[in-house]
Design a protein around this motif. Structure first.
Motif: not given
Length: 184
Positions: A135-150
């Motif tokens: 579920i978290l992976t799906g959220d990060y795919i949908a909102n990649p701007d929320q990923l850590d900077e690196d």
């Protein structure tokens, strides 16, 4: 038919009951170390109700786990605790792991059941954690701007960062991976 014959089950009846073939039926008997009896008059092999009950539990186990493995080692049975024992433990406040373990300390079958129960709980927890991760992976795919900077830097390819088109990436990267596997 006498009442004792009513509790007799032939191999053919049991193979139909479990929807299995002869080899699977005899593998189960061997695994459970069950020896069929023979009717002295008809010379027909049969099992009685206690053996069939054990076969039923094994069949349920196989349907649940996909294998006979583990059934015999764990006894294939659940412990039955009377309601009075449960309510007594609840009213006495016995609910810590140590207290529960101490209550069954001398009973090896109870210890095996507790280990099996604990393993089942761990398996359920692992499945829930995997689902949460997905579920978290799906959220990060949908909102990649929320990923850590690196990690964002691994997704952006230009000096003036533009997000990689996900649909293009999925199609082209998957094709590239398949092609690479063909060459290997």
């Amino acid at each position: 038919m006498s009442s004792t014959q009513q509790n007799r089950f032939t191999p053919a009846e049991l193979m139909d009951r479990y929807e299995i073939k002869k080899d699977a039926y005899y593998s189960r008997l061997k695994y459970l170390q069950i020896k069929s009896k023979k009717d002295p008059e008809t010379k027909e092999a049969y099992l009685e109700q206690p053996e069939v009950d054990l076969l039923d539990r094994l069949h349920d186990w196989i349907n649940e786990t996909g294998s006979m493995s583990g059934f015999k080692e764990e006894g294939g049975e659940l412990a039955v605790v009377g309601n009075s024992e449960i309510s007594q433990q609840q009213t006495n406040g016995k609910n810590s792991e140590e207290e529960i373990f101490a209550a069954v300390k001398g009973d090896r079958s109870s210890q095996k059941i507790l280990r099996r129960f604990d393993r089942s709980a761990q398996t359920s927890a692992a499945a829930a954690l995997v689902e949460a991760k997905n579920i978290l992976t799906g959220d990060y795919i949908a909102n990649p701007d929320q990923l850590d900077e690196d990690l964002k830097n691994q997704v952006f390819f230009e000096e003036n960062p533009q997000l990689l088109d996900r649909q293009w990436a999925a199609q082209n990267l998957a094709a590239a991976i398949r092609e690479q596997k063909k060459r290997s």
